[in-house]
Design an enzyme around this catalytic site. Structure first.
Site, mmCIF file in Angstrom:
data_model
loop_
_atom_site.group_PDB
_atom_site.id
_atom_site.type_symbol
_atom_site.label_atom_id
_atom_site.label_comp_id
_atom_site.label_asym_id
_atom_site.label_seq_id
_atom_site.Cartn_x
_atom_site.Cartn_y
_atom_site.Cartn_z
ATOM 1 N N GLU A 13 0.815 -1.221 0.000
ATOM 2 C CA GLU A 13 0.000 0.000 0.000
ATOM 3 C C GLU A 13 0.847 1.269 0.000
ATOM 4 O OE1 GLU A 13 -0.707 2.098 3.032
ATOM 5 O OE2 GLU A 13 1.040 1.127 3.868
ATOM 6 N N HIS A 310 -3.120 -2.533 3.837
ATOM 7 C CA HIS A 310 -2.270 -1.954 4.882
ATOM 8 C C HIS A 310 -1.759 -3.062 5.804
ATOM 9 C CE1 HIS A 310 -1.270 0.947 8.163
ATOM 10 N NE2 HIS A 310 -1.181 1.816 7.167
#
Length: 342
Positions: A13, A310
């Protein structure tokens, strides 16, 4: 000297979590690292103020060798020394997140030989980071279950864009965290909503809480207006806290210019409802933050309603520093995260 770990901040990410996790684990393991393409996945790549302060805080705590670094830098080399406890003060100088700076250094200070007191000034409530109450009620509670003694005081609120907030953390040494398995949240003990407002009309808080009450089926005693001094604002944060037998979750939405109170309430409610419906023990954001202390404990597991990019990126960075494997298994309405030593 240990070999330098090479990290690419553009992987996964591509956010600041890669840097923060690397700093934390570098301090604890004594492993130096070099990172390039810092925050390459963000609209403004490189170090922002809060990331720079996290680097400076980590360096001070372990007397690390760090090359020239400044706001906007996209490359960093970090060679840690021994962790030391003590009294520390770090000023972000903007509305950058105090909570993310604290989460970077918390686990390392558990490994210090003496207790520490850390004062961080900046933003305590902004949309790009967990609010202070998340650290106090959710993250902090799980650390306590693992044997850590961490007390977090919210001395002053700081909203975006003004900042000016202050958090003070007291951290006792705890060299080895306990392993836990958090598969079930248990029975609900409490649930309530708080609307924090500073320098904006009280009617905004009333409308947000009315929407929460209708959506969640909560009565007036569970809907709480938290008026703050005008000089703290302008600012508006809506928090939903769900306390269970084994875990506490905090969901948050922030008021913004030209965004209706009803929309703000819907954001927080939707996240809380998704979590409740899943049956998982922890929500998306707590899952992301909980992996690191669990890896430091050497193993454990938990269920979560969502595994974000994430979280997957964070798991990969953790595995670069620690001899652990982190797996995510699909269990229908939720996922199971398992941390194993390899």
């Amino acid at each position: 000297m240990k070999n330098m770990i090479e990290l690419d901040g553009a992987v996964g990410e591509g956010g600041g979590q890669i840097l923060r996790t690397a700093l934390t684990l570098s301090m604890i393991t004594g492993q130096p690292f070099r990172i390039v393409n810092i925050r390459a996945g963000r609209s403004k790549p490189g170090l922002m103020r809060q990331h720079l302060v996290a680097v400076q805080a980590a360096a001070e705590i372990c007397n690390a060798k760090v090359g020239a670094v400044a706001v906007g830098a996209q490359t960093l080399e970090f060679t840690p020394g021994p962790i030391k406890g003590g009294d520390y003060a770090f000023a972000i100088g903007s509305a950058g997140s105090c909570t993310l700076v604290l989460q970077t250094i918390f686990p390392a200070l558990l490994h210090a030989p003496t207790a520490s007191v850390v004062r961080v000034t900046g933003g305590t409530h902004n949309s790009m980071a967990p609010p202070a109450q998340f650290l106090q009620r959710a993250y902090g509670r799980l650390l306590e279950r693992m044997g850590a003694m961490v007390d977090i005081e919210l001395r002053r609120y700081g909203f975006y864009p003004a900042g000016g907030g202050e958090l003070i953390a007291h951290v006792e040494p705890c060299a080895q965290l306990k392993q836990i398995d958090l598969r079930e949240r248990g029975e609900r003990v409490d649930g309530y909503a708080e609307c924090f407002v500073a320098g904006i009309p009280g009617s905004v808080a009333k409308r947000e809480l009315e929407c929460v009450g209708l959506a969640m089926g909560w009565d007036e005693a569970q809907l709480r207006v938290r008026g703050l001094p005008n000089e703290y604002g302008p600012g508006n944060a809506l928090l939903l806290t769900l306390e269970y037998e084994h875990v506490t979750e905090v969901f948050c939405a922030f008021g913004e210019k030209a965004v209706r109170a009803e929309q703000v309430a819907k954001r927080a409610v939707d996240e809380a409802r998704r979590y409740i419906a899943s049956g998982a023990a922890v929500g998306e954001h707590l899952a992301d933050q909980f992996m690191l202390p669990m890896a430091l404990a050497g193993g454990g597991s938990f269920t979560t309603d969502c595994v974000s990019d994430h979280s997957k990126t964070n798991a990969a960075v953790i595995a670069r520093f620690l001899p652990v494997r982190i797996d995510f298994d699909d269990c229908g309405s939720f996922k199971t995260c398992t941390v194993r030593t390899v």
